[in-house]
Design a protein around this motif. Structure first.
Motif, PDB file in Angstrom:
ATOM      1  N   MET A 141       0.821  -1.209   0.000  1.00 32.95           N
ATOM      2  CA  MET A 141       0.000   0.000   0.000  1.00 32.95           C
ATOM      3  C   MET A 141       0.859   1.264   0.000  1.00 32.95           C
ATOM      4  O   MET A 141       0.466   2.293  -0.552  1.00 32.95           O
ATOM      5  CB  MET A 141      -0.927  -0.006   1.228  1.00 32.95           C
ATOM      6  CG  MET A 141      -1.994  -1.085   1.190  1.00 32.95           C
ATOM      7  SD  MET A 141      -2.998  -1.129   2.709  1.00 32.95           S
ATOM      8  CE  MET A 141      -3.748   0.511   2.650  1.00 32.95           C
ATOM      9  N   ILE A 144       2.746   1.265  -3.781  1.00 32.17           N
ATOM     10  CA  ILE A 144       1.868   1.318  -4.947  1.00 32.17           C
ATOM     11  C   ILE A 144       0.734   2.296  -4.629  1.00 32.17           C
ATOM     12  O   ILE A 144      -0.140   2.004  -3.805  1.00 32.17           O
ATOM     13  CB  ILE A 144       1.306  -0.079  -5.288  1.00 32.17           C
ATOM     14  CG1 ILE A 144       2.452  -1.072  -5.513  1.00 32.17           C
ATOM     15  CG2 ILE A 144       0.425  -0.014  -6.517  1.00 32.17           C
ATOM     16  CD1 ILE A 144       2.006  -2.497  -5.747  1.00 32.17           C
ATOM     17  N   GLY A 145       0.772   3.437  -5.240  1.00 36.84           N
ATOM     18  CA  GLY A 145      -0.139   4.520  -4.891  1.00 36.84           C
ATOM     19  C   GLY A 145      -1.607   4.160  -5.026  1.00 36.84           C
ATOM     20  O   GLY A 145      -2.403   4.379  -4.104  1.00 36.84           O
ATOM     21  N   TRP A 146      -1.995   3.599  -6.180  1.00 34.47           N
ATOM     22  CA  TRP A 146      -3.413   3.307  -6.399  1.00 34.47           C
ATOM     23  C   TRP A 146      -3.925   2.224  -5.458  1.00 34.47           C
ATOM     24  O   TRP A 146      -5.076   2.254  -5.014  1.00 34.47           O
ATOM     25  CB  TRP A 146      -3.640   2.893  -7.857  1.00 34.47           C
ATOM     26  CG  TRP A 146      -2.954   1.612  -8.264  1.00 34.47           C
ATOM     27  CD1 TRP A 146      -1.722   1.488  -8.817  1.00 34.47           C
ATOM     28  CD2 TRP A 146      -3.486   0.282  -8.128  1.00 34.47           C
ATOM     29  NE1 TRP A 146      -1.436   0.161  -9.050  1.00 34.47           N
ATOM     30  CE2 TRP A 146      -2.511  -0.599  -8.639  1.00 34.47           C
ATOM     31  CE3 TRP A 146      -4.683  -0.243  -7.649  1.00 34.47           C
ATOM     32  CZ2 TRP A 146      -2.685  -1.971  -8.672  1.00 34.47           C
ATOM     33  CZ3 TRP A 146      -4.865  -1.615  -7.659  1.00 34.47           C
ATOM     34  CH2 TRP A 146      -3.870  -2.457  -8.176  1.00 34.47           C
ATOM     35  N   LEU A 147      -3.032   1.270  -5.092  1.00 34.45           N
ATOM     36  CA  LEU A 147      -3.448   0.214  -4.176  1.00 34.45           C
ATOM     37  C   LEU A 147      -3.660   0.776  -2.771  1.00 34.45           C
ATOM     38  O   LEU A 147      -4.604   0.376  -2.064  1.00 34.45           O
ATOM     39  CB  LEU A 147      -2.396  -0.891  -4.148  1.00 34.45           C
ATOM     40  CG  LEU A 147      -2.737  -2.127  -3.308  1.00 34.45           C
ATOM     41  CD1 LEU A 147      -3.986  -2.820  -3.853  1.00 34.45           C
ATOM     42  CD2 LEU A 147      -1.560  -3.094  -3.267  1.00 34.45           C
ATOM     43  N   LYS A 149      -4.624   3.861  -2.017  1.00 37.84           N
ATOM     44  CA  LYS A 149      -5.879   4.620  -2.001  1.00 37.84           C
ATOM     45  C   LYS A 149      -7.091   3.695  -2.021  1.00 37.84           C
ATOM     46  O   LYS A 149      -8.128   4.008  -1.434  1.00 37.84           O
ATOM     47  CB  LYS A 149      -5.923   5.556  -3.204  1.00 37.84           C
ATOM     48  CG  LYS A 149      -4.871   6.658  -3.158  1.00 37.84           C
ATOM     49  CD  LYS A 149      -4.959   7.533  -4.395  1.00 37.84           C
ATOM     50  CE  LYS A 149      -3.893   8.630  -4.370  1.00 37.84           C
ATOM     51  NZ  LYS A 149      -3.949   9.482  -5.579  1.00 37.84           N
ATOM     52  N   LEU A 150      -6.952   2.534  -2.676  1.00 42.00           N
ATOM     53  CA  LEU A 150      -8.067   1.600  -2.775  1.00 42.00           C
ATOM     54  C   LEU A 150      -8.335   0.880  -1.452  1.00 42.00           C
ATOM     55  O   LEU A 150      -9.487   0.718  -1.035  1.00 42.00           O
ATOM     56  CB  LEU A 150      -7.781   0.580  -3.882  1.00 42.00           C
ATOM     57  CG  LEU A 150      -8.839  -0.516  -4.112  1.00 42.00           C
ATOM     58  CD1 LEU A 150     -10.145   0.108  -4.600  1.00 42.00           C
ATOM     59  CD2 LEU A 150      -8.335  -1.552  -5.106  1.00 42.00           C
ATOM     60  N   ASP A 152      -7.033   1.666   1.694  1.00 36.79           N
ATOM     61  CA  ASP A 152      -6.927   2.447   2.931  1.00 36.79           C
ATOM     62  C   ASP A 152      -8.254   2.532   3.704  1.00 36.79           C
ATOM     63  O   ASP A 152      -8.261   2.352   4.931  1.00 36.79           O
ATOM     64  CB  ASP A 152      -6.398   3.841   2.614  1.00 36.79           C
ATOM     65  CG  ASP A 152      -6.009   4.590   3.867  1.00 36.79           C
ATOM     66  OD1 ASP A 152      -5.056   4.155   4.538  1.00 36.79           O
ATOM     67  OD2 ASP A 152      -6.652   5.610   4.190  1.00 36.79           O
ATOM     68  N   ARG A 202       5.382   5.499   3.894  1.00 33.50           N
ATOM     69  CA  ARG A 202       5.028   6.805   3.354  1.00 33.50           C
ATOM     70  C   ARG A 202       5.863   7.933   3.948  1.00 33.50           C
ATOM     71  O   ARG A 202       5.985   9.007   3.353  1.00 33.50           O
ATOM     72  CB  ARG A 202       3.553   7.087   3.594  1.00 33.50           C
ATOM     73  CG  ARG A 202       2.620   6.250   2.711  1.00 33.50           C
ATOM     74  CD  ARG A 202       1.167   6.560   3.010  1.00 33.50           C
ATOM     75  NE  ARG A 202       0.265   5.840   2.102  1.00 33.50           N
ATOM     76  CZ  ARG A 202      -1.068   5.874   2.182  1.00 33.50           C
ATOM     77  NH1 ARG A 202      -1.646   6.590   3.158  1.00 33.50           N
ATOM     78  NH2 ARG A 202      -1.808   5.207   1.324  1.00 33.50           N
TER      79      ARG A 202
END
Length: 310
Positions: A141, A144-147, A149-150, A152, A202
């Motif tokens: 998470m 991988i940015g999109w993962l 956001k999905l 979280d 992060r």
């Protein structure tokens, strides 16, 4: 008029207090002794330990006075001696009845240390699996940015749920054996580890990642030599929090068919009005939690010696 000889600093005159003076033959005379700086932390540590010991003795004395004077009935608060006798009895064998050769060992056919060991084994499995899964998911998470956001919102959803709410469902799914107990401890440990890993990944400075890439580091090298060491303090802190959280859940995890288990023994002894044994189990649970936290703190210091220094 005779000339007055000029005084020279030969080292034999008076010197400043606290400094060593040199005598004949170049030998130094000891001046006022000063305590080395290296001994000051040890002195403070000994004072700290002495304060803990005095506080413990004061609490023990207050407990004994309250029970000895009869201010509280033994059913509600037994004496320290009764709790100690319960501890000894739970770790030894005794005759079933006076004059009989048959013996009963411990409590609920297990010694107290066996109950504690069974609970620690469940904690180790549940927290261990939670650490592996939570760390892996947190890294994915975080990198991988999109993962991130999905997933979280779902991770926050799991983190906000109390683990005790899973008991009934887990028993329906996995029965009343150890599988449901391990699952409950896993669900208690997994969210804080995943969140701490995500925060640590992060929080890695972008300059470090860019500098490593500019020097020719591959993606795997950036993950293992830049991101992982930088996020390791946060990961280990999440492991400490998760272990404490799972340990507080062990009593609830062992309510159904939890023997052997220290949490189940505390619950059963309470229902049987065996207050000395209940308090004994509570003390053992607390001591085990403190020792677990101390061990994880030492592990964190050993694995992350640079924390707070760089």
């Amino acid at each position: 008029m005779p000339a007055v000889p000029s005084q020279q600093n030969t080292g034999t005159g008076d010197s400043a207090p606290g400094r060593a003076t040199s005598g004949p033959g170049g030998q130094e005379k000891p001046g006022r002794s000063r305590q080395p700086a290296s001994k000051r932390p040890r002195h403070r540590l000994s004072q700290f330990r002495l304060g803990h010991l005095l506080l413990f003795l004061a609490l023990l004395a207050a407990w004994w006075i309250v029970t000895a004077t009869g201010l509280v009935k033994p059913l509600f608060l037994p004496s320290p001696g009764a709790v100690w006798d319960s501890f000894v009895q739970s770790n030894t064998c005794r005759p079933v009845a006076e004059g009989q050769t048959a013996e009963i060992c411990g409590e609920q056919n297990y010694f107290l240390w066996q109950h504690l060991l069974a609970s620690l084994e469940r904690i180790a499995v549940g927290v261990g699996v939670g650490f592996l899964v939570g760390t892996a998911l947190g890294f994915l998470m975080g990198t991988i940015g999109w993962l991130g956001k999905l997933l979280d919102p779902y991770l926050n959803f799991l983190r906000s749920l109390p683990p005790l709410g899973y008991i009934g469902l887990l028993i329906v799914w996995f029965g009343i054996g150890d599988v449901s107990k391990v699952w409950l401890l896993f669900l208690a440990a997994f969210p804080p580890i995943a969140m701490s890993t995500l925060v640590g990944v992060r929080g890695v400075q972008k300059d470090r990642i860019l500098a490593a890439r500019s020097l020719g580091a591959s993606r795997a090298q950036v993950l293992t030599r830049v991101i992982l060491p930088s996020a390791l303090p946060s990961i280990l802190n999440g492991l400490r929090v998760a272990t404490g959280f799972a340990w507080t859940t062990v009593v609830a995890a062992e309510l159904n068919n939890g023997i052997p288990g220290i949490g189940a023994l505390a619950y059963i002894s309470g229902t049987q009005l065996n207050t000395p044994l209940t308090i004994c189990c509570i003390i053992i649970i607390g001591i085990a939690a403190v020792l677990l936290d101390m061990g994880l703190k030492r592990l964190s210091t050993a694995l992350v010696p640079w924390q707070g220094k760089a």
